[in-house]
Design a protein around this motif. Structure first.
Motif, PDB file in Angstrom:
ATOM      1  N   LEU A  83       0.829  -1.210   0.000  1.00 11.75           N
ATOM      2  CA  LEU A  83       0.000   0.000   0.000  1.00 11.75           C
ATOM      3  C   LEU A  83       0.861   1.258   0.000  1.00 11.75           C
ATOM      4  CD1 LEU A  83      -2.985  -0.999   2.323  1.00 11.75           C
ATOM      5  CD2 LEU A  83      -3.144  -0.170  -0.034  1.00 11.75           C
ATOM      6  N   GLU A  84       2.067   1.164   0.560  1.00 10.85           N
ATOM      7  CA  GLU A  84       2.977   2.315   0.512  1.00 10.85           C
ATOM      8  C   GLU A  84       3.314   2.652  -0.947  1.00 10.85           C
ATOM      9  OE1 GLU A  84       3.335  -0.245   2.505  1.00 10.85           O
ATOM     10  OE2 GLU A  84       3.509   0.530   4.553  1.00 10.85           O
ATOM     11  N   VAL A  86       1.527   1.889  -3.540  1.00 11.18           N
ATOM     12  CA  VAL A  86       0.291   2.406  -4.143  1.00 11.18           C
ATOM     13  C   VAL A  86       0.197   3.911  -3.918  1.00 11.18           C
ATOM     14  CG1 VAL A  86      -2.240   2.418  -3.938  1.00 11.18           C
ATOM     15  CG2 VAL A  86      -0.984   0.236  -3.990  1.00 11.18           C
ATOM     16  N   THR A 148      -6.452  -7.875  -9.224  1.00  8.48           N
ATOM     17  CA  THR A 148      -5.342  -6.985  -8.931  1.00  8.48           C
ATOM     18  C   THR A 148      -5.210  -6.887  -7.417  1.00  8.48           C
ATOM     19  OG1 THR A 148      -6.625  -4.930  -8.687  1.00  8.48           O
ATOM     20  CG2 THR A 148      -6.015  -5.576 -10.932  1.00  8.48           C
ATOM     21  N   LEU A 152      -0.408  -7.286   2.414  1.00  5.88           N
ATOM     22  CA  LEU A 152      -0.289  -6.694   3.744  1.00  5.88           C
ATOM     23  C   LEU A 152       0.845  -7.413   4.463  1.00  5.88           C
ATOM     24  CD1 LEU A 152      -4.046  -6.593   4.865  1.00  5.88           C
ATOM     25  CD2 LEU A 152      -2.676  -4.698   3.984  1.00  5.88           C
ATOM     26  N   ASN A 153       1.256  -6.891   5.601  1.00  5.93           N
ATOM     27  CA  ASN A 153       2.176  -7.667   6.432  1.00  5.93           C
ATOM     28  C   ASN A 153       1.533  -9.003   6.781  1.00  5.93           C
ATOM     29  OD1 ASN A 153       3.899  -5.471   6.426  1.00  5.93           O
ATOM     30  ND2 ASN A 153       3.048  -4.639   8.328  1.00  5.93           N
ATOM     31  N   ALA A 154       0.205  -8.983   6.935  1.00  5.43           N
ATOM     32  CA  ALA A 154      -0.520 -10.170   7.374  1.00  5.43           C
ATOM     33  C   ALA A 154      -0.654 -11.234   6.288  1.00  5.43           C
ATOM     34  CB  ALA A 154      -1.910  -9.762   7.873  1.00  5.43           C
ATOM     35  N   ASN A 157      -1.788 -10.513  -1.159  1.00  4.67           N
ATOM     36  CA  ASN A 157      -3.020 -10.247  -1.916  1.00  4.67           C
ATOM     37  C   ASN A 157      -4.247 -10.063  -1.041  1.00  4.67           C
ATOM     38  OD1 ASN A 157      -1.674 -10.476  -4.444  1.00  4.67           O
ATOM     39  ND2 ASN A 157      -1.805 -12.699  -4.303  1.00  4.67           N
ATOM     40  N   LEU A 158      -4.057  -9.576   0.177  1.00  4.66           N
ATOM     41  CA  LEU A 158      -5.210  -9.405   1.065  1.00  4.66           C
ATOM     42  C   LEU A 158      -6.008  -8.150   0.728  1.00  4.66           C
ATOM     43  CD1 LEU A 158      -4.028 -10.578   4.604  1.00  4.66           C
ATOM     44  CD2 LEU A 158      -5.348 -11.794   2.873  1.00  4.66           C
ATOM     45  N   VAL A 159      -5.422  -7.281  -0.050  1.00  3.48           N
ATOM     46  CA  VAL A 159      -6.092  -6.046  -0.465  1.00  3.48           C
ATOM     47  C   VAL A 159      -6.084  -6.004  -1.985  1.00  3.48           C
ATOM     48  CG1 VAL A 159      -5.666  -3.565  -0.638  1.00  3.48           C
ATOM     49  CG2 VAL A 159      -5.650  -4.672   1.600  1.00  3.48           C
ATOM     50  N   GLY A 160      -7.211  -5.693  -2.587  1.00  4.35           N
ATOM     51  CA  GLY A 160      -7.215  -5.659  -4.044  1.00  4.35           C
ATOM     52  C   GLY A 160      -8.564  -5.319  -4.619  1.00  4.35           C
ATOM     53  N   ALA A 161      -8.674  -5.512  -5.928  1.00  7.06           N
ATOM     54  CA  ALA A 161      -9.918  -5.196  -6.630  1.00  7.06           C
ATOM     55  C   ALA A 161     -10.001  -6.059  -7.876  1.00  7.06           C
ATOM     56  CB  ALA A 161      -9.955  -3.723  -7.020  1.00  7.06           C
ATOM     57  N   LYS A 322      -8.997 -21.700   6.716  1.00  9.65           N
ATOM     58  CA  LYS A 322     -10.007 -21.805   7.769  1.00  9.65           C
ATOM     59  C   LYS A 322     -11.006 -22.920   7.477  1.00  9.65           C
ATOM     60  CE  LYS A 322      -9.762 -17.018   9.158  1.00  9.65           C
ATOM     61  NZ  LYS A 322      -8.924 -16.601   8.010  1.00  9.65           N
TER      62      LYS A 322
ATOM     63  N   GLU B  91      -4.600  -4.044   8.265  1.00 10.38           N
ATOM     64  CA  GLU B  91      -3.739  -4.909   9.088  1.00 10.38           C
ATOM     65  C   GLU B  91      -4.474  -5.303  10.376  1.00 10.38           C
ATOM     66  OE1 GLU B  91      -0.978  -6.244   8.109  1.00 10.38           O
ATOM     67  OE2 GLU B  91       0.114  -4.875   6.788  1.00 10.38           O
ATOM     68  N   ILE B 122     -11.882  -2.870  -0.862  1.00 16.22           N
ATOM     69  CA  ILE B 122     -10.620  -3.482  -1.304  1.00 16.22           C
ATOM     70  C   ILE B 122     -10.154  -4.640  -0.423  1.00 16.22           C
ATOM     71  CG2 ILE B 122      -9.854  -1.352  -2.426  1.00 16.22           C
ATOM     72  CD1 ILE B 122      -7.904  -0.917  -0.093  1.00 16.22           C
ATOM     73  N   ARG B 125     -10.500  -8.042  -1.877  1.00 17.73           N
ATOM     74  CA  ARG B 125     -11.143  -7.583  -3.129  1.00 17.73           C
ATOM     75  C   ARG B 125     -12.617  -7.261  -2.962  1.00 17.73           C
ATOM     76  NH1 ARG B 125      -8.312 -12.063  -5.383  1.00 17.73           N
ATOM     77  NH2 ARG B 125      -6.255 -11.428  -6.092  1.00 17.73           N
TER      78      ARG B 125
END
Lengths: 362, 362
Positions: A83-84, A86, A148, A152-154, A157-161, A322, B91, B122, B125
């Motif tokens: 994200l930085e 981005v 896309t 994350l640190n976690a 691909n945990l954030v996207g669209a 999970k 996070e 986001i 996604r």
């Protein structure tokens, strides 16, 4: 074949687009952008490894077609999928006059495609992107289908669209600059397409690759079919593309990112999935052997990296997936070319297959 | 009235949703989430001003409906609308077990709705979001329609996504905790709806507000109509909601964010747009006077802040809008209730109207 062949069309109603495949197509970037009615300025995003090789060709093509453009080069490697980065790119875009009428050109491998595609998805709430994949992995898989995102640190691909490109331009000449290892990790995804959808691909791979453009084209056709049927991975159809990925992702993460290439981890994941398929849904031994032979032929790993504890991998599977109500959805093959999801796979099945990857038994 | 009334439906095919409006509805958050078939855990996002007032009511309601939840409280104010805060929240979500089956609950004003809505757009996604607007501005405008986003250093809302909520719950009791100034800035958007779509609203406002729930409902109905017709602001219809916003945004930015509230700047923008409408499309003087009276009645500004140079505002309009081919698209009214876009507005028109805001002539 190559430049003269018609593009593969990804059919998605008013989000449909063409995947152009062939040698030397980077030089047609500007023309293809014009054909797609893109009229504003272009923001080219690339990385420090790819830009010295191909950026000027893309810039020349855009200039010839009359485009004004800016170039934004990020450090090569997975750490740029953040994200930085981005934020850095978006601020650069704003500074350089990229606006709601502009479009993004993503020039590079999977990291650039995911990062630049995500920036295009959110800048001014979404502007067009043209994907210019320069690795086999990106050409046969990640540049097509609109996924896309960044890490994350976690987790990855945990954030996207979901943001479909306006066009994909797969210049197969760019593959000649790949190291053998980087090329072969892309072959892992080709093997996957063979396993889940088109066993003939495996036959062709076994002969050695004679036409890379034709191979990419076959893979893109398969991928396009899955994306058309299930654009946002809601029906479960697109999820079949994850064959080998549940355990593969866990191996990749457990080994520490950078130890194994993504495709290498997927090769191991496919071997484990084949083992589970044999036990659960009667996947024939000779077909499992064929898969293994292909993986070996392209110098992909068949055993866990030494020192990697199978129990760590197993725990990682459950972090990612999970067990809902005690079950995970797992992609198996009953025959080569016939993949489906099942919830019949147990923790013990997974454990045995992963332990087998250590001993070389799986 | 309020609780008993049926919700306003925003018709968007399979993205349709209900806007529930009435006193005390925060206590129904859990029940409404269940009605929307949301089954995973909830991630409540709120800010340091709103959380002490209303977080426990929302938590109680979710708990009663059997939900597991986490709460994420960010500092109150515009500076939380940043990509850094997006990363922090994502996070935290990952750490707290928020996953693809979870949903976001956005509890607060416009900043929280935009920020939490964007995070929901986001994370993995895209996961569902329920908007719980607690300001008049957010209830009548920003919580409805799916626009989400955060700011860059280069400008407000430059990064974002269209992400329609699964439901909006406008608890009109929360408006009682607003300062008079914060309430009145929301009235500016009510006046806007009156100007572009429903002059009767102005008549009601002039009598003083007797039923806030009814007023919110009328505004949400108008907004829902525009969103249904033009979800992503592509046809130009939804852009009519920007009446007063071209110059208003420029005033807000030029004055320095925080000097004027958004709604206060929009009030000034509407006066300027009315002046331009009179000159260009025959907006009647008595209707312009009616608009001004309303703005004054709700203690909204009618002159630029002292010391703010009209030329700085004018330059800012062009930074935001960029004269394409020498023209910008500008929303005018020929009569109250009849707004449309025109490209006939000149730089001189804009300059005169903005200078007029300084002298009090506009």
């Amino acid at each position: 074949m190559g430049n003269g062949s018609p593009p593969v069309v990804v059919e998605l109603g008013n989000r449909s687009y063409c995947v152009h495949i062939g040698d030397g197509l980077l030089a047609q970037t500007g023309q293809i952008a014009r054909e797609n009615a893109l009229s504003g300025r272009a923001a080219i995003v690339s990385d420090s490894r790819v830009a010295p090789l191909y950026l000027s060709a893309v810039q020349d093509s855009l200039a010839q077609a009359g485009y004004v453009f800016s170039a934004h080069v990020v450090p090569s490697g997975e750490q740029s999928k953040s994200l930085e980065m981005v934020k850095t790119l978006c601020e650069q875009f704003a500074h350089d006059g990229v606006d709601r009428h502009s479009f993004v050109v993503a020039l590079g491998g999977g990291v650039i495609g995911d990062l630049a595609g995500f920036v295009a998805a959110i800048y001014y709430r979404g502007i067009p992107v043209i994907q210019l994949p320069t690795t086999l992995m990106a050409q046969v898989d990640s540049s097509v289908g609109g996924k896309t995102g960044v890490n994350l640190n976690a987790g990855k691909n945990l954030v996207g669209a979901f943001h479909q490109p306006h066009a994909v331009i797969a210049d197969t000449l760019t593959l000649t600059s790949l190291s053998r290892r980087d090329f072969n990790e892309g072959v892992a995804e080709v093997i996957k397409y063979g396993a889940i959808s088109d066993p003939k691909l495996l036959g062709e791979l076994s002969q050695g690759i004679t036409s890379i453009a034709q191979l990419v084209r076959q893979c893109v056709r398969i991928k396009a079919g899955f994306v058309t049927e299930d654009e946002r991975e809601t029906s479960g159809r697109r999820a079949l593309l994850n064959f080998g990925h549940t355990i593969g992702h866990a191996i990749e993460a457990a080994a520490g990112y950078g130890t194994l290439l993504h495709g290498e981890a997927i090769a191991l994941g496919m071997l484990a999935a084949a083992e589970i398929s044999s036990k659960r849904v009667g996947f024939p031994a000779e077909e499992a052997a064929r898969l293994r032979t292909m993986i070996q032929q392209y110098e992909l790993p068949t055993r866990l990296p030494s020192g990697l504890d199978p129990q760590v991998v197993l725990r990682r599977v459950f972090v990612d997936k999970k067990f809902q109500d005690g079950n995970i959805s797992f992609v198996v093959c009953s025959r080569l070319g016939n993949a489906f999801s099942t919830k019949e796979v147990t923790r013990e099945d997974l454990a045995a297959a992963i332990v087998g990857l250590q001993t070389g038994k799986t």
